[in-house]
Design a protein around this motif. Sequence first.
Motif, mmCIF file in Angstrom:
data_model
loop_
_atom_site.group_PDB
_atom_site.id
_atom_site.type_symbol
_atom_site.label_atom_id
_atom_site.label_comp_id
_atom_site.label_asym_id
_atom_site.label_seq_id
_atom_site.Cartn_x
_atom_site.Cartn_y
_atom_site.Cartn_z
ATOM 1 N N UNK B 294 0.843 -1.198 0.000
ATOM 2 C CA UNK B 294 0.000 0.000 0.000
ATOM 3 C C UNK B 294 0.882 1.254 0.000
ATOM 4 N N UNK B 295 1.930 1.245 0.825
ATOM 5 C CA UNK B 295 2.842 2.398 0.898
ATOM 6 C C UNK B 295 3.471 2.664 -0.473
ATOM 7 N N UNK B 300 3.391 6.088 -5.599
ATOM 8 C CA UNK B 300 3.459 6.195 -7.061
ATOM 9 C C UNK B 300 2.302 6.988 -7.656
ATOM 10 N N UNK B 301 1.104 6.864 -7.017
ATOM 11 C CA UNK B 301 -0.065 7.548 -7.606
ATOM 12 C C UNK B 301 -1.101 7.900 -6.549
#
Lengths: 315, 315
Positions: B294-295, B300-301
């Motif tokens: 998740x991190x 990234x987005x």
Amino acid sequence: MTTLTIADLGCSSGPNTLTIVSNLIKQFQLHNNKPIQYQIFFNDLPSNDFNSIFISLQNFLEDLKNQIGADFGTCFFNGVPGSFYGRLFPNKSLHFVHSCYSLQWLSQVPREMEIINKGSIFIDNKSPKNVIEGYYKQFQKDFSLFLKCREEEVVSGGRMVVTLVGRTDEYPSNQDYCYAFTLLNLALNGMVAEGIVEEEKVDRFNIPNFMPSPKEIKDEVLKEGSFIINELKVSSIDWNFYNTELEGTKHTSFVGNSYNNIAKCIRSVTEPLMIPHFGEAIIEELFYRYSKIVKDEMSKKRIEFTNLTISLTRI
Amino acid sequence: MTTLTIADLGCSSGPNTLTIVSNLIKQFQLHNNKPIQYQIFFNDLPSNDFNSIFISLQNFLEDLKNQIGADFGTCFFNGVPGSFYGRLFPNKSLHFVHSCYSLQWLSQVPREMEIINKGSIFIDNKSPKNVIEGYYKQFQKDFSLFLKCREEEVVSGGRMVVTLVGRTDEYPSNQDYCYAFTLLNLALNGMVAEGIVEEEKVDRFNIPNFMPSPKEIKDEVLKEGSFIINELKVSSIDWNFYNTELEGTKHTSFVGNSYNNIAKCIRSVTEPLMIPHFGEAIIEELFYRYSKIVKDEMSKKRIEFTNLTISLTRI
């Protein structure tokens, strides 16, 4: 569809909680063959274990359907946290109120009891007159508040059936108000004599309980004025439960265990009050001694406690 | 005195449970200055921790009185154990129904999913068409049953406000139905690749959840026919919560923790389903991997989830 709203006040958590509701529904279905909606409110103090009641409801409903048929109606269950010495439900929202073995519990120990009721944890034959009067005043205050709250919540024509531990004789009493507590006092004082419990701790501990006479109950109902008494039944329950005939069946096979049942029963209701005051360390020893004292007393004489059951109708 | 009956369906247990009720009462008092009786029903499955809700009620009431004044009225609280995909209350007994983040949960995993949804634990971009359709059919069945039950329980003119996790695009979806579950699937499949989790176990596990589109919700309400839609609001919540402006305040100081909040949130809702299926042993490792994934994705987005909030009136 008609909805019947039922409240069980001081329901506790255990198999008995659901037995009451089961019997009520069975009785109602006997006299009224149409399916109806039952909205059932289980009330007790917020510290009661409502989770365990809720988890047992599905099995309870299945058992009930097996016994009286699946088409008896619909049950809606609710938990209601709070003291019945205060409002719990909206105005005129209940048809039937039930409460069993809860109303002998007072909302608090009458004030100053610890100063004047030295050496005793409840009303016994050593208690001064003003101790009995202090307890009685607290009972009058609490019971009239209970009636006042229910007056607002029960619909006109609604019923209330209350069972509590009481006594048969009037004031001044010829006997201890509760022999079970007198024997517990004996066990505690034995530990004081041996230096295991501080005397001053016993002086400052009092059980918030009162066993009214039939007249004391009637007086409060008449004074409050919004319920009429249909019936007030006084019954004696032998501590040796198996000597009591129930539904025509006399059980004699477990006589030897009755003292244990009494000791366990008194432990379950007094332990939550005693631990914060005396600490947990003395509890096992205290109730071991208590159990022996109860066994000894029961072997010497027949001991009974008194039930008062009052059926009321909201005017 | 007027009584307003409010039900919070799928209330769970925690601070949020009481926040909803607090806001409702504050809003009502703003528009109606007279003291009234509130009868509040907290509903969730019987396994919910009602005890902890009940124990927190006294402090809650004191806080509320400090905030809006002691004379706002009287609150009567009730716990209601049971599934909202069934009847919970008597006919025409509720004025206001609220439910938040509960109705995306289906009553069960759609049948045969384990056979056709191999390798996936939810609808993702690899899921065959009939998986999406199976989930959708279960949602239609459940949501229409929910409406049917509330139709009987809510008074004419009564209101219902439901918030659930949904999606913005119509079927066939251009994206995964729930990216949070897709990433959890990724973590699980990583453990399959390393031989820590059996592939067949993943094949047989599916999350009973469905994120409807606004049209899918509207269709069911229109089909059932007893509620009119006042408003259907679609909102996007950034996974990085602190990027979302709430009441004009932009929080930026805790950005680095958002991934942890998302991971914890998904863990809290999926763990009770995963433990009986996968066993407790893999859980720590799984959510450690999940949190890292998740991190990584969030760095990234920008990732969002969609809230659908529907305000309805009972005709």
